[in-house]
Design a protein around this motif. Structure first.
Motif, PDB file in Angstrom:
ATOM      1  N   SER A   1       0.853  -1.200   0.000  1.00  0.00           N
ATOM      2  CA  SER A   1       0.000   0.000   0.000  1.00  0.00           C
ATOM      3  C   SER A   1       0.881   1.239   0.000  1.00  0.00           C
ATOM      4  N   LEU A   2       0.280   2.396  -0.235  1.00  0.00           N
ATOM      5  CA  LEU A   2       1.048   3.650  -0.189  1.00  0.00           C
ATOM      6  C   LEU A   2       1.661   3.858   1.185  1.00  0.00           C
ATOM      7  N   GLY A   3       0.886   3.539   2.221  1.00  0.00           N
ATOM      8  CA  GLY A   3       1.377   3.702   3.590  1.00  0.00           C
ATOM      9  C   GLY A   3       2.589   2.809   3.840  1.00  0.00           C
ATOM     10  N   GLU A   4       2.556   1.604   3.279  1.00  0.00           N
ATOM     11  CA  GLU A   4       3.683   0.677   3.456  1.00  0.00           C
ATOM     12  C   GLU A   4       4.915   1.160   2.692  1.00  0.00           C
ATOM     13  N   ARG A   5       4.706   1.681   1.495  1.00  0.00           N
ATOM     14  CA  ARG A   5       5.837   2.255   0.753  1.00  0.00           C
ATOM     15  C   ARG A   5       6.444   3.404   1.555  1.00  0.00           C
ATOM     16  N   ASP A   6       5.578   4.212   2.130  1.00  0.00           N
ATOM     17  CA  ASP A   6       6.043   5.348   2.938  1.00  0.00           C
ATOM     18  C   ASP A   6       6.872   4.855   4.124  1.00  0.00           C
ATOM     19  N   THR A   7       6.346   3.871   4.835  1.00  0.00           N
ATOM     20  CA  THR A   7       7.069   3.310   5.988  1.00  0.00           C
ATOM     21  C   THR A   7       8.430   2.774   5.557  1.00  0.00           C
TER      22      THR A   7
ATOM     23  N   PHE B   1      18.249  -3.208  -2.645  1.00  0.00           N
ATOM     24  CA  PHE B   1      17.772  -2.660  -1.363  1.00  0.00           C
ATOM     25  C   PHE B   1      16.537  -1.764  -1.500  1.00  0.00           C
ATOM     26  N   SER B   2      15.984  -1.667  -2.719  1.00  0.00           N
ATOM     27  CA  SER B   2      14.726  -0.926  -2.872  1.00  0.00           C
ATOM     28  C   SER B   2      13.554  -1.889  -2.652  1.00  0.00           C
ATOM     29  N   LEU B   3      12.360  -1.340  -2.604  1.00  0.00           N
ATOM     30  CA  LEU B   3      11.149  -2.147  -2.398  1.00  0.00           C
ATOM     31  C   LEU B   3      10.507  -2.463  -3.745  1.00  0.00           C
ATOM     32  N   HIS B   4      10.235  -3.740  -3.993  1.00  0.00           N
ATOM     33  CA  HIS B   4       9.442  -4.120  -5.170  1.00  0.00           C
ATOM     34  C   HIS B   4       7.981  -4.093  -4.723  1.00  0.00           C
ATOM     35  N   GLY B   5       7.278  -3.018  -5.119  1.00  0.00           N
ATOM     36  CA  GLY B   5       5.946  -2.760  -4.594  1.00  0.00           C
ATOM     37  C   GLY B   5       4.854  -3.670  -5.117  1.00  0.00           C
ATOM     38  N   MET B   6       5.186  -4.516  -6.110  1.00  0.00           N
ATOM     39  CA  MET B   6       4.182  -5.431  -6.622  1.00  0.00           C
ATOM     40  C   MET B   6       4.139  -6.723  -5.796  1.00  0.00           C
ATOM     41  N   VAL B   7       5.268  -7.067  -5.189  1.00  0.00           N
ATOM     42  CA  VAL B   7       5.328  -8.311  -4.428  1.00  0.00           C
ATOM     43  C   VAL B   7       5.662  -8.066  -2.950  1.00  0.00           C
ATOM     44  N   SER B   8       5.907  -6.795  -2.586  1.00  0.00           N
ATOM     45  CA  SER B   8       6.305  -6.451  -1.216  1.00  0.00           C
ATOM     46  C   SER B   8       7.539  -7.236  -0.773  1.00  0.00           C
ATOM     47  N   ARG B   9       8.580  -7.169  -1.576  1.00  0.00           N
ATOM     48  CA  ARG B   9       9.850  -7.777  -1.200  1.00  0.00           C
ATOM     49  C   ARG B   9      10.971  -6.771  -1.440  1.00  0.00           C
ATOM     50  N   ILE B  10      12.033  -6.889  -0.607  1.00  0.00           N
ATOM     51  CA  ILE B  10      13.191  -6.025  -0.764  1.00  0.00           C
ATOM     52  C   ILE B  10      14.135  -6.663  -1.779  1.00  0.00           C
ATOM     53  N   VAL B  11      14.551  -5.885  -2.757  1.00  0.00           N
ATOM     54  CA  VAL B  11      15.512  -6.342  -3.763  1.00  0.00           C
ATOM     55  C   VAL B  11      16.833  -6.582  -3.022  1.00  0.00           C
ATOM     56  N   TYR B  12      17.328  -7.830  -3.067  1.00  0.00           N
ATOM     57  CA  TYR B  12      18.398  -8.158  -2.129  1.00  0.00           C
ATOM     58  C   TYR B  12      19.574  -8.899  -2.772  1.00  0.00           C
TER      59      TYR B  12
ATOM     60  N   LEU C   1       6.467   8.020  -3.617  1.00  0.00           N
ATOM     61  CA  LEU C   1       6.110   6.690  -3.103  1.00  0.00           C
ATOM     62  C   LEU C   1       6.014   5.651  -4.224  1.00  0.00           C
ATOM     63  N   PRO C   2       7.135   5.441  -4.923  1.00  0.00           N
ATOM     64  CA  PRO C   2       7.074   4.618  -6.140  1.00  0.00           C
ATOM     65  C   PRO C   2       6.853   3.130  -5.877  1.00  0.00           C
ATOM     66  N   GLU C   3       6.223   2.511  -6.845  1.00  0.00           N
ATOM     67  CA  GLU C   3       6.048   1.060  -6.870  1.00  0.00           C
ATOM     68  C   GLU C   3       7.403   0.380  -7.110  1.00  0.00           C
ATOM     69  N   SER C   4       8.259   1.035  -7.929  1.00  0.00           N
ATOM     70  CA  SER C   4       9.535   0.442  -8.325  1.00  0.00           C
ATOM     71  C   SER C   4      10.620   1.496  -8.426  1.00  0.00           C
ATOM     72  N   LEU C   5      11.845   1.083  -8.085  1.00  0.00           N
ATOM     73  CA  LEU C   5      12.986   1.994  -8.151  1.00  0.00           C
ATOM     74  C   LEU C   5      14.131   1.298  -8.896  1.00  0.00           C
ATOM     75  N   TYR C   6      14.766   2.026  -9.791  1.00  0.00           N
ATOM     76  CA  TYR C   6      15.786   1.448 -10.671  1.00  0.00           C
ATOM     77  C   TYR C   6      17.043   2.320 -10.679  1.00  0.00           C
TER      78      TYR C   6
ATOM     79  N   THR D   1       0.715  -1.753 -10.470  1.00  0.00           N
ATOM     80  CA  THR D   1      -0.186  -1.935  -9.321  1.00  0.00           C
ATOM     81  C   THR D   1      -1.373  -0.976  -9.362  1.00  0.00           C
ATOM     82  N   ARG D   2      -1.253   0.110 -10.130  1.00  0.00           N
ATOM     83  CA  ARG D   2      -2.263   1.179 -10.147  1.00  0.00           C
ATOM     84  C   ARG D   2      -2.497   1.729  -8.737  1.00  0.00           C
ATOM     85  N   ILE D   3      -1.470   1.660  -7.915  1.00  0.00           N
ATOM     86  CA  ILE D   3      -1.520   2.268  -6.578  1.00  0.00           C
ATOM     87  C   ILE D   3      -0.579   3.458  -6.615  1.00  0.00           C
ATOM     88  N   PHE D   4      -1.094   4.668  -6.315  1.00  0.00           N
ATOM     89  CA  PHE D   4      -0.311   5.884  -6.528  1.00  0.00           C
ATOM     90  C   PHE D   4      -0.866   7.021  -5.688  1.00  0.00           C
TER      91      PHE D   4
END
Ligand SMILES: [Zn+2]
Length: 256
Positions: free
Chosen positions: A14-20, A220-231, A88-93, A54-57
């Motif tokens: 969610s947006l709140g989770e991306r923010d956190t 180390f960014s968040l993949h907002g479609m699966v809620s996992r940290i790129v690791y 609050l992006p879904e994806s970071l590159y 995700t169409r979450i924005f």
């Protein structure tokens, strides 16, 4: 809103989770260390996508949900942090191109192994999934197949290259080549390598390896479609790595 099917335990953030995550968990020191170990010099250009899949924005960015937003004018990492908490992006590159005085002088070669590049025994090919509106949907079986391919490809590339980076990307795996002389390879040479690897049956995205696509997901960014940290992982950790359960790739908002 139709959602992509995902392995059990994975879901959109969610947006709140991306923010956190970007407020409390995202750590530029880890990213700096990772770039340092890669041996790449010069400034890194970052890029964000707000909500393409995700169409979450954030509502104020409704006209830019699919835009690739480049961060290339930043003065320091605090400024990027401010951008992230605003978009609050879904994806970071980041941009794999290497620049000198604004000119492209090379590229970091990478392999992108994803479920859409293989045929899932349960859900079929990318085309079949797209017909059901599930082009980016994937299951645990496909993710495990991708992992096993990543182990084999790493082994294969180790015969030619001596400095490789391995990253769990959220939906699959990335292998980066950090050998110094590979940074100056031409497009043709990268394309040949991509074709050779594809010809051996590896589920890679040719466009990423040749350099037609220059962006790759930021460790180390968040993949907002699966809620996992790129690791990033070591190759000897990969066989036992469980992308769904491993605590290192789980953001704190999914822990209890
Ligand atoms: Zn499947």
């Amino acid at each position: 809103m139709a959602r992509y099917f995902l392995p059990k335990g994975m879901r959109y953030s969610s947006l709140g989770e991306r923010d956190t995550f970007y407020r409390l968990e995202f750590d530029f020191d880890q990213i700096k260390k990772w770039f340092k170990s890669s041996g790449r010099m010069g400034k890194v250009i970052f890029a964000a996508v707000i909500g393409r899949h995700t169409r979450i924005f954030p509502p104020k960015y409704k006209d830019d949900i699919s835009t690739t937003i480049l961060f290339d004018e930043y003065k320091n990492f605090n400024e990027i942090s401010d951008f992230l908490l605003d978009f609050l992006p879904e994806s970071l590159y980041y941009d794999r191109n290497l620049y000198e005085d604004g000119e492209i002088v090379g590229m970091e070669i990478a392999f992108d192994l994803d479920p859409e590049n293989l045929i899932c025994p349960l859900h079929g090919s990318l085309n079949e999934k797209m017909k059901r509106g599930q082009g980016l949907g994937f299951c645990e079986t496909a993710l495990n197949m991708v992992k096993n391919s990543a182990i084999k490809l790493y082994d294969e590339l180790s015969k030619t290259f001596s400095h490789l980076g391995l990253v769990y990307s959220g939906r699959g795996f990335h292998i980066h080549i950090f050998d110094n002389d590979s940074f100056s390879w031409s497009y043709e040479k990268r394309k040949d390598l991509a074709d050779t690897v594809l010809g051996k049956g590896f589920p890679i995205d040719e466009w990423v390896t040749s350099g037609g696509a220059r962006l790759i997901r930021l460790p180390f960014s968040l993949h907002g479609m699966v809620s996992r940290i790129v690791y990033p992982l070591r190759i000897d950790e990969l066989a036992d790595f469980n992308p769904i359960e491993d605590p290192r790739s789980k953001p704190s908002f999914l822990k209890d």
